[in-house]
Scaffold this active site. Structure first.
Site, PDB file in Angstrom:
ATOM      1  N   SER A  79      -4.454   1.469  -4.606  1.00 17.56           N
ATOM      2  CA  SER A  79      -4.275   2.019  -5.957  1.00 17.56           C
ATOM      3  C   SER A  79      -4.597   0.974  -7.003  1.00 17.56           C
ATOM      4  CB  SER A  79      -2.819   2.429  -6.195  1.00 17.56           C
ATOM      5  OG  SER A  79      -2.354   3.260  -5.205  1.00 17.56           O
ATOM      6  N   HIS A 104      -9.672   6.620  -3.385  1.00 19.34           N
ATOM      7  CA  HIS A 104      -8.303   6.650  -3.895  1.00 19.34           C
ATOM      8  C   HIS A 104      -7.803   8.084  -3.980  1.00 19.34           C
ATOM      9  CE1 HIS A 104      -5.282   6.033  -7.342  1.00 19.34           C
ATOM     10  NE2 HIS A 104      -4.735   5.641  -6.211  1.00 19.34           N
ATOM     11  N   GLU A 137     -10.750   9.596  -6.087  1.00 22.54           N
ATOM     12  CA  GLU A 137     -11.653   8.737  -6.853  1.00 22.54           C
ATOM     13  C   GLU A 137     -12.485   7.929  -5.855  1.00 22.54           C
ATOM     14  OE1 GLU A 137      -8.906   7.912 -10.815  1.00 22.54           O
ATOM     15  OE2 GLU A 137      -8.654   6.616  -9.089  1.00 22.54           O
ATOM     16  N   ASN A 176      -5.195   6.392 -13.208  1.00 27.40           N
ATOM     17  CA  ASN A 176      -4.055   5.513 -13.493  1.00 27.40           C
ATOM     18  C   ASN A 176      -4.303   4.650 -14.729  1.00 27.40           C
ATOM     19  OD1 ASN A 176      -2.548   6.533 -11.449  1.00 27.40           O
ATOM     20  ND2 ASN A 176      -2.975   4.894  -9.999  1.00 27.40           N
TER      21      ASN A 176
HETATM   22  N1  LIG Z   1       2.203   6.439  -2.446  1.00 22.78           N
HETATM   23  C1  LIG Z   1       1.320   6.743  -3.400  1.00 22.78           C
HETATM   24  O1  LIG Z   1       1.621   7.465  -4.371  1.00 22.78           O
HETATM   25  C2  LIG Z   1      -0.096   6.248  -3.301  1.00 22.78           C
HETATM   26  C3  LIG Z   1      -1.105   6.950  -3.970  1.00 22.78           C
HETATM   27  C4  LIG Z   1      -2.434   6.504  -3.839  1.00 22.78           C
HETATM   28  C5  LIG Z   1      -2.716   5.377  -3.091  1.00 22.78           C
HETATM   29  N2  LIG Z   1      -1.687   4.703  -2.459  1.00 22.78           N
HETATM   30  C6  LIG Z   1      -2.043   3.515  -1.669  1.00 22.78           C
HETATM   31  O2  LIG Z   1      -2.061   3.874  -0.294  1.00 22.78           O
HETATM   32  C7  LIG Z   1      -1.676   2.760   0.505  1.00 22.78           C
HETATM   33  C8  LIG Z   1      -0.493   3.149   1.373  1.00 22.78           C
HETATM   34  O3  LIG Z   1       0.552   3.571   0.548  1.00 22.78           O
HETATM   35  P1  LIG Z   1       1.765   4.458   1.101  1.00 22.78           P
HETATM   36  O4  LIG Z   1       2.501   4.952  -0.099  1.00 22.78           O
HETATM   37  O5  LIG Z   1       1.268   5.424   2.114  1.00 22.78           O
HETATM   38  O6  LIG Z   1       2.644   3.335   1.824  1.00 22.78           O
HETATM   39  P2  LIG Z   1       3.651   3.508   3.067  1.00 22.78           P
HETATM   40  O7  LIG Z   1       4.512   2.311   3.040  1.00 22.78           O
HETATM   41  O8  LIG Z   1       4.269   4.855   3.053  1.00 22.78           O
HETATM   42  O9  LIG Z   1       2.660   3.442   4.339  1.00 22.78           O
HETATM   43  C9  LIG Z   1       1.994   2.287   4.760  1.00 22.78           C
HETATM   44  C10 LIG Z   1       1.988   2.318   6.273  1.00 22.78           C
HETATM   45  O10 LIG Z   1       1.078   1.340   6.762  1.00 22.78           O
HETATM   46  C11 LIG Z   1       1.621   0.785   7.952  1.00 22.78           C
HETATM   47  N3  LIG Z   1       0.963  -0.503   8.161  1.00 22.78           N
HETATM   48  C12 LIG Z   1       1.174  -1.655   7.508  1.00 22.78           C
HETATM   49  N4  LIG Z   1       0.353  -2.617   7.982  1.00 22.78           N
HETATM   50  C13 LIG Z   1      -0.407  -2.042   8.945  1.00 22.78           C
HETATM   51  C14 LIG Z   1      -1.438  -2.508   9.806  1.00 22.78           C
HETATM   52  N5  LIG Z   1      -1.887  -3.764   9.736  1.00 22.78           N
HETATM   53  N6  LIG Z   1      -1.979  -1.646  10.685  1.00 22.78           N
HETATM   54  C15 LIG Z   1      -1.555  -0.372  10.750  1.00 22.78           C
HETATM   55  N7  LIG Z   1      -0.581   0.127   9.950  1.00 22.78           N
HETATM   56  C16 LIG Z   1      -0.026  -0.690   9.063  1.00 22.78           C
HETATM   57  C17 LIG Z   1       3.114   0.712   7.678  1.00 22.78           C
HETATM   58  O11 LIG Z   1       3.849   0.656   8.891  1.00 22.78           O
HETATM   59  C18 LIG Z   1       3.355   2.003   6.895  1.00 22.78           C
HETATM   60  O12 LIG Z   1       3.743   3.079   7.716  1.00 22.78           O
HETATM   61  C19 LIG Z   1      -1.396   1.602  -0.464  1.00 22.78           C
HETATM   62  O13 LIG Z   1      -2.557   0.832  -0.623  1.00 22.78           O
HETATM   63  C20 LIG Z   1      -1.066   2.354  -1.757  1.00 22.78           C
HETATM   64  O14 LIG Z   1      -1.317   1.597  -2.924  1.00 22.78           O
HETATM   65  C21 LIG Z   1      -0.400   5.127  -2.528  1.00 22.78           C
END
Ligand SMILES: NC(=O)c1ccc[n+]([C@@H]2O[C@H](COP(=O)([O-])OP(=O)(O)OC[C@H]3O[C@@H](n4cnc5c(N)ncnc54)[C@H](O)[C@@H]3O)[C@@H](O)[C@H]2O)c1
Length: 284
Positions: A119, A140, A152, A190
């Site tokens: 993000s 994204h 995006e 964003n």
């Molecule tokens: N939550 C949101 O609203 C949102 C929206 C758009 C983008 N994002 C982006 O998406 C990404 C994930 O966010 P999220 O909210 O799903 O987080 P989250 O914490 O729910 O999920 C991340 C997952 O990745 C796993 N993980 C960590 N390191 C790892 C590795 N090396 N190999 C495999 N798995 C691994 C973790 O165990 C966890 O389950 C981030 O970059 C975040 O910025 C989040």
């Protein structure tokens, strides 16, 4: 470019939703988590959401079963070697993402596209950890990925046209509405929405308007489908504060910085809907 096999790394809130979209779109999908327990939990969540669609009559039972059969959980990145396309959705930290991309670069075919769902981090910095920055792109998605239409498609400094357009086409195949943009802090939505919501929160104090009246104002005077206080409660006050801090760090624009009122709410555990209380009381 035909995408037959997709790797999804990180099956948390976003990755599980993205994996669900991939299997529903007919792609063989390989999911990777840090432990088999977390991977199984993600599969259960995907099965749960697909079953809800069956119950609502928007998906046939046989389609659900076929979609779930397209998901394979694996124990290490080396098993993503034959993926045509990999989408990374691990923790929002630069070093783990760069390490993962360096590894994906080593193990996947040179023509595979490597996409990050970051993000707020720089896609260009993530791409620089590989020997093929022209095959790295930002994708994204918005939360929840299966429901929010937008994706995006982010062009990093060295992204090639081929990978960029392949990501755009794959976004469309997943049923999303893609837009193209360059790798700048906050990308498009964003970059606009975060300072706008911060302004809204500052107006609460400046104009001494109540959250209810502010929401009523923006809904009825600006045509917003949802008022800003309701929206921040839904996103999660901690998530919004974190995103504001990340944008402020990159741009140094005061409007990006989280308003003190939000930081205080966050510190007090008033996180919005998920904690039962934010600007509104959800009584649970
Ligand atoms: N939550 C949101 O609203 C949102 C929206 C758009 C983008 N994002 C982006 O998406 C990404 C994930 O966010 P999220 O909210 O799903 O987080 P989250 O914490 O729910 O999920 C991340 C997952 O990745 C796993 N993980 C960590 N390191 C790892 C590795 N090396 N190999 C495999 N798995 C691994 C973790 O165990 C966890 O389950 C981030 O970059 C975040 O910025 C989040």
């Amino acid at each position: 470019m035909e995408v037959r096999k997709v790797g999804v790394v990180g099956l948390g809130a976003m990755g599980a939703g993205i994996a669900q979209l991939c299997v529903e779109a007919g792609a063989e999908t390989v999911g990777l988590e840090v432990s088999s327990e977390l991977a199984e939990q993600a599969r259960d969540r995907i099965a749960h959401f697909l079953t809800r669609k069956v119950e609502k009559g928007t998906l046939a039972e046989s389609e659900r079963d076929a979609a779930l059969a397209r998901l394979t959980l694996v124990g290490g990145p080396e098993e993503l070697g034959d993926s045509d396309f990999v989408i990374e959705a691990i923790v929002e930290e630069l070093e783990p993402k760069r390490e993962l991309f360096a590894e994906l670069d080593r193990i996947t075919r040179p023509e595979a596209v490597l996409a990050t769902n970051t993000s707020a981090l720089s896609v260009t910095e993530i791409a620089a950890a590989t020997e093929r920055p022209e095959r790295v792109v930002g994708m994204h998605f918005f939360n929840p990925a299966p429901l929010m239409p937008l994706v995006e498609i982010v062009r990093a400094e060295l992204t090639g046209d081929d990978a960029f357009e392949a990501a755009y086409a794959f976004g469309e195949r997943l049923g999303k509405t893609p837009i193209r943009c360059h790798d700048t802090p906050g990308f498009v939505v964003n970059r606009v929405l975060i300072p706008l919501l911060n302004d809204c929160i500052r107006v609460l104090d400046e104009a001494r308007v109540t959250p209810e009246d502010l929401d009523t104002g923006l809904r009825n005077g600006a045509g917003w489908p949802m008022g800003p206080c309701t929206l921040v409660d839904l996103v999660g006050i901690d998530v919004h504060v974190h995103a504001s801090e990340a944008l402020y760090e990159k741009t140094r624009e005061p409007r990006m910085a989280p308003p003190p009122r939000l930081v205080a709410m966050c510190n007090a555990g008033l996180l919005g809907r998920k904690s039962g209380r934010g600007f509104y009381d959800y009584g649970d």
